[in-house]
Write an enzyme that holds these catalytic residues in place. Structure first.
Site, PDB file in Angstrom:
ATOM      1  N   ASN A 125      64.568  28.428  14.061  1.00 24.47           N
ATOM      2  CA  ASN A 125      63.299  28.407  14.777  1.00 24.47           C
ATOM      3  C   ASN A 125      62.802  29.689  15.093  1.00 24.47           C
ATOM      4  OD1 ASN A 125      61.091  27.073  16.731  1.00 24.47           O
ATOM      5  ND2 ASN A 125      62.265  28.435  18.134  1.00 24.47           N
ATOM      6  N   LYS A 165      55.728  31.087   5.749  1.00 23.94           N
ATOM      7  CA  LYS A 165      55.872  29.619   6.107  1.00 23.94           C
ATOM      8  C   LYS A 165      56.059  28.952   4.754  1.00 23.94           C
ATOM      9  CE  LYS A 165      56.526  30.228  10.271  1.00 23.94           C
ATOM     10  NZ  LYS A 165      58.011  29.869  11.236  1.00 23.94           N
ATOM     11  N   THR A 210      52.476  27.454  23.255  1.00 22.41           N
ATOM     12  CA  THR A 210      53.743  28.261  23.323  1.00 22.41           C
ATOM     13  C   THR A 210      53.272  29.516  23.697  1.00 22.41           C
ATOM     14  OG1 THR A 210      53.944  28.972  21.071  1.00 22.41           O
ATOM     15  CG2 THR A 210      55.113  26.897  21.616  1.00 22.41           C
ATOM     16  N   TYR A 264      51.615  35.240   7.737  1.00 26.82           N
ATOM     17  CA  TYR A 264      52.258  34.176   8.627  1.00 26.82           C
ATOM     18  C   TYR A 264      52.423  33.056   7.231  1.00 26.82           C
ATOM     19  CZ  TYR A 264      53.473  30.788  12.029  1.00 26.82           C
ATOM     20  OH  TYR A 264      53.738  29.533  12.490  1.00 26.82           O
ATOM     21  N   ASP A 313      69.551  39.361  15.997  1.00 23.71           N
ATOM     22  CA  ASP A 313      68.298  39.888  15.199  1.00 23.71           C
ATOM     23  C   ASP A 313      68.551  39.100  14.050  1.00 23.71           C
ATOM     24  OD1 ASP A 313      66.090  40.945  13.910  1.00 23.71           O
ATOM     25  OD2 ASP A 313      66.977  42.990  14.269  1.00 23.71           O
ATOM     26  N   VAL A 314      67.382  38.041  13.711  1.00 25.67           N
ATOM     27  CA  VAL A 314      68.013  37.244  12.436  1.00 25.67           C
ATOM     28  C   VAL A 314      67.660  38.085  11.252  1.00 25.67           C
ATOM     29  CG1 VAL A 314      67.457  34.928  13.542  1.00 25.67           C
ATOM     30  CG2 VAL A 314      65.583  36.227  12.536  1.00 25.67           C
ATOM     31  N   ASP A 332      68.871  34.563  20.093  1.00 20.12           N
ATOM     32  CA  ASP A 332      67.681  35.010  20.351  1.00 20.12           C
ATOM     33  C   ASP A 332      67.591  36.854  20.580  1.00 20.12           C
ATOM     34  OD1 ASP A 332      64.681  35.651  21.231  1.00 20.12           O
ATOM     35  OD2 ASP A 332      64.453  33.429  21.056  1.00 20.12           O
TER      36      ASP A 332
END
Length: 255
Positions: free
Chosen positions: A93, A163, A194, A159, A66-67, A40
């Site tokens: 995720n 997705k 969340t 977003y 950092d993805v 993360d």
């Protein structure tokens, strides 16, 4: 008798593991006997999750990542391979959202960030997972997408686009790498309680908040443990014939 959703000894890497669904999944899987590495960008929170798992007697490790950086993702996977001795399951995720806004009012930087983290970040991790799993007999990659990747998502265009892309990557990889015994599936939650969703709710008026909470026929937000339990089942051998599937957890929104 083998317990349901048994993941004993599974070597699992989870991105976005410092909070929300990722943290809940990491701790649940570790409690069921998995060996877990979480990655993360939120270093302090990630270390706290790892410590929580360790204090409970489980193997949970953290590495900052950092993805959006292919190099950092490769470093994360190299760390996990060395620490765990291999990878059986990867759970992608890590993700972000954006402030709800009509498409023509959405800022370039919001669109770019959603694509960079939610889509390209998942692609970086899928590519790294394939490189690690293919020479070692296969594995299972679980991408956390959204029902916004299966249907319209008014005022969440960036977003939703990201997705939808994740689901496209999932289905394509499922066919490409079936012969390598690497399965790919997506989890598609609706609004889950969340920190990310709570942050969005805090920016809305009461009417906007109620529209999100009551979007599900169950008239409530989903709970992180409801999603992490489904992920645990997917991570177990009980899902062994599922491949290329978008697994919805939406309280009936797609019914």
């Amino acid at each position: 008798m083998t317990p349901a959703a048994d993941v004993t000894g599974k070597r699992i890497l989870i991105t976005g593991g410092a909070s929300g669904i990722g943290a809940a999944s990491a701790l649940l899987l570790a409690s069921r006997g998995a060996k877990v590495v979480i990655g993360d960008l939120a270093e302090e929170l990630g270390q706290q999750v790892a410590q929580q798992g360790q204090e409970a007697g489980h193997l949970v490790m953290f590495k900052k990542v950092d993805v959006t950086s292919g190099d950092e993702v490769r470093e994360l996977f190299a760390f996990a391979m060395q620490a765990l001795g291999g990878l059986d399951v990867v759970i992608n995720n890590a993700g972000v959202d954006h402030m709800p806004a009509p498409m023509h009012e959405l800022r370039d930087e919001d669109f770019d960030r959603n694509i960079a983290v939610n889509l390209k970040g998942v692609w970086h991790c899928m590519r790294a997972a394939i490189t690690c799993m293919a020479p070692n007999g296969g594995g299972h990659v679980i991408n956390v997408a959204s029902i916004a990747g299966l249907r319209s998502a008014p005022v969440l265009s960036a977003y939703s686009a990201s997705k939808h892309g994740v689901i496209g990557l999932t289905k394509t990889a499922a066919i490409e790498y079936a012969k390598a015994n690497i399965r790919f599936n997506a989890v598609c939650p609706s609004f889950i309680d969340t920190p990310m969703v709570q942050n969005t709710l805090a920016k809305l008026d009461e009417r906007g908040q109620q529209s999100i909470v009551k979007a599900s026929p169950l008239r409530r937000l989903g709970r992180v443990e409801e999603v992490s339990s489904a992920i645990a089942w997917l991570a177990s051998g009980e899902s062994s014939f599922m491949n290329g599937h978008a697994f919805t957890l939406d309280g009936g929104m797609m019914a």
